[in-house]
Design a protein around this motif. Structure first.
Motif, short mmCIF file in Angstrom:
data_model
loop_
_atom_site.label_atom_id
_atom_site.label_comp_id
_atom_site.label_asym_id
_atom_site.label_seq_id
_atom_site.Cartn_x
_atom_site.Cartn_y
_atom_site.Cartn_z
N ALA A 25 10.91 -0.87 -11.30
CA ALA A 25 11.12 -2.25 -10.76
C ALA A 25 10.13 -2.48 -9.48
CB ALA A 25 12.39 -2.50 -10.08
N ALA A 26 9.85 -1.14 -8.81
CA ALA A 26 8.67 -1.21 -7.70
C ALA A 26 7.32 -1.41 -8.34
CB ALA A 26 8.73 0.20 -7.03
N ALA A 27 7.15 -0.88 -9.48
CA ALA A 27 5.98 -0.96 -9.98
C ALA A 27 5.62 -2.53 -10.52
CB ALA A 27 5.73 -0.08 -11.25
N ALA A 81 9.73 -0.07 -0.88
CA ALA A 81 8.87 0.84 -0.09
C ALA A 81 9.71 2.12 0.42
CB ALA A 81 8.35 0.22 0.98
N GLU A 82 10.97 1.66 0.82
CA GLU A 82 12.01 2.45 1.41
C GLU A 82 12.56 3.64 0.31
OE1 GLU A 82 16.07 2.82 3.85
OE2 GLU A 82 15.46 1.02 2.85
N HIS A 83 12.98 3.05 -0.80
CA HIS A 83 13.45 3.89 -1.68
C HIS A 83 12.19 4.71 -2.38
CE1 HIS A 83 17.45 2.49 -1.55
NE2 HIS A 83 17.12 1.29 -1.53
N VAL A 84 11.05 4.09 -2.84
CA VAL A 84 9.93 4.91 -3.58
C VAL A 84 9.50 6.02 -2.41
CG1 VAL A 84 7.45 4.55 -4.10
CG2 VAL A 84 9.16 3.08 -5.04
N HIS A 85 9.53 5.63 -1.11
CA HIS A 85 9.09 6.76 -0.37
C HIS A 85 10.01 7.88 -0.32
CE1 HIS A 85 6.87 8.21 2.80
NE2 HIS A 85 7.68 8.51 3.73
N ARG A 86 11.21 7.48 -0.30
CA ARG A 86 12.33 8.65 -0.06
C ARG A 86 12.08 9.77 -1.50
NH1 ARG A 86 15.86 8.30 3.83
NH2 ARG A 86 16.07 6.13 4.70
N TYR A 87 11.83 8.95 -2.71
CA TYR A 87 11.62 9.67 -3.82
C TYR A 87 10.41 10.45 -3.84
CZ TYR A 87 15.31 6.72 -6.18
OH TYR A 87 16.41 6.02 -6.44
N ALA A 88 9.59 9.90 -3.14
CA ALA A 88 8.19 10.74 -3.25
C ALA A 88 8.35 11.95 -2.19
CB ALA A 88 7.17 9.68 -2.51
N ILE A 89 9.13 11.87 -1.22
CA ILE A 89 9.33 12.80 -0.27
C ILE A 89 10.06 14.00 -0.88
CG2 ILE A 89 10.78 13.38 2.02
CD1 ILE A 89 10.23 10.81 3.17
N GLN A 90 11.05 13.57 -1.51
CA GLN A 90 11.73 14.59 -2.39
C GLN A 90 11.06 15.34 -3.28
OE1 GLN A 90 15.03 12.41 -3.99
NE2 GLN A 90 16.26 12.24 -1.82
N HIS A 91 10.22 14.61 -4.06
CA HIS A 91 9.18 15.25 -4.94
C HIS A 91 8.18 16.37 -4.11
CE1 HIS A 91 6.31 16.16 -8.08
NE2 HIS A 91 5.34 15.95 -7.19
N ARG A 92 7.73 15.88 -2.99
CA ARG A 92 6.74 16.41 -2.26
C ARG A 92 7.48 17.85 -1.90
NH1 ARG A 92 4.69 11.07 0.15
NH2 ARG A 92 3.78 10.56 -1.48
N GLU A 135 0.83 -1.13 0.03
CA GLU A 135 0.05 0.03 0.00
C GLU A 135 0.89 1.09 0.01
OE1 GLU A 135 -3.24 0.43 -0.47
OE2 GLU A 135 -3.23 -1.99 -1.04
N SER A 136 2.06 1.23 0.69
CA SER A 136 2.70 2.44 0.97
C SER A 136 3.42 2.53 -0.62
CB SER A 136 3.92 2.16 1.91
OG SER A 136 4.96 3.15 1.96
N ILE A 137 4.08 1.71 -1.26
CA ILE A 137 4.58 1.52 -2.56
C ILE A 137 3.27 2.26 -3.41
CG2 ILE A 137 5.40 0.43 -4.45
CD1 ILE A 137 6.67 -1.57 -2.44
N LYS A 138 2.02 1.62 -3.46
CA LYS A 138 1.08 2.20 -4.39
C LYS A 138 1.08 3.82 -4.17
CE LYS A 138 -1.36 -2.07 -4.62
NZ LYS A 138 -2.57 -2.92 -4.16
N ALA A 139 0.87 4.11 -2.97
CA ALA A 139 0.61 5.43 -2.49
C ALA A 139 1.79 6.43 -3.00
CB ALA A 139 0.51 5.56 -1.12
N LEU A 197 4.11 5.69 -5.48
CA LEU A 197 4.64 5.51 -6.88
C LEU A 197 4.67 6.66 -7.68
CD1 LEU A 197 6.33 3.07 -7.95
CD2 LEU A 197 4.05 2.35 -8.86
N GLU A 198 3.31 7.39 -7.90
CA GLU A 198 3.23 8.42 -8.72
C GLU A 198 4.28 9.62 -8.47
OE1 GLU A 198 -0.06 11.85 -10.11
OE2 GLU A 198 -0.76 9.65 -9.39
N ASP A 199 4.42 9.98 -7.09
CA ASP A 199 5.27 11.18 -6.80
C ASP A 199 6.61 10.76 -6.83
OD1 ASP A 199 3.21 12.85 -6.16
OD2 ASP A 199 3.40 12.65 -3.88
N ALA A 200 6.94 9.46 -6.68
CA ALA A 200 8.35 8.88 -6.89
C ALA A 200 8.75 8.95 -8.42
CB ALA A 200 8.45 7.58 -6.30
N GLN A 201 7.92 8.77 -9.22
CA GLN A 201 7.96 8.69 -10.73
C GLN A 201 8.15 10.24 -11.19
OE1 GLN A 201 8.15 6.21 -13.20
NE2 GLN A 201 8.38 7.63 -14.80
#
Length: 125
Positions: free
Chosen positions: A85-87, A108-119, A53-57, A59-63
């Motif tokens: 790869a996460a997708a 989940a860790e990497h995708v969340h870090r990327y999403a945080i950076q985007h936000r 669920e975290s990866i799904k939430a 993923l878009e911001d990480a992209q």
């Protein structure tokens, strides 16, 4: 007119979308621990479900973060590869329980870090 201190005390806290969620950190640590000692069971399913669920939430911001990185850079290539790869992980089953836990935890860790950076960039813009 209230002072800044009074305002801070009376205003409801705003959600912070630019920092690492503690519950995600716990799920990642739990998944990595379970992978080493007990990779099957009901706890495993619950942890993997929350990580998915975290990866799904995120993923878009990480992209968006990955695409915004400088063209033809190693960082961009790594970020885009990680997001892809996460997708893919969400679409394909993983039959090794320990590998499933580790993969979900790390993505989940990497995708969340990327999403945080985007936000953070979006908030700062």
């Amino acid at each position: 007119m209230p002072t800044l201190t009074e305002y801070a005390r009376t205003s409801p806290p705003q959600p912070d979308h630019t920092s690492f969620r503690p519950e995600l950190s716990r799920d990642i640590a739990t998944a990595l621990g379970l992978a080493d000692f007990s990779p099957t069971g009901p706890t495993t399913g619950a942890v993997v479900g929350r990580l998915r669920e975290s990866i799904k939430a995120d993923l878009e911001d990480a992209q968006k973060h990955a695409v915004a990185l400088g063209r033809s850079t190693r960082a961009r290539d790594v970020a885009l590869g990680t997001v892809k790869a996460a997708a893919d992980l969400l679409m394909r089953p993983c039959h090794d329980p320990a590998a499933k836990l580790r993969l979900h935890a790390k993505y989940a860790e990497h995708v969340h870090r990327y999403a945080i950076q985007h936000r953070a960039r979006a908030v700062g813009a």
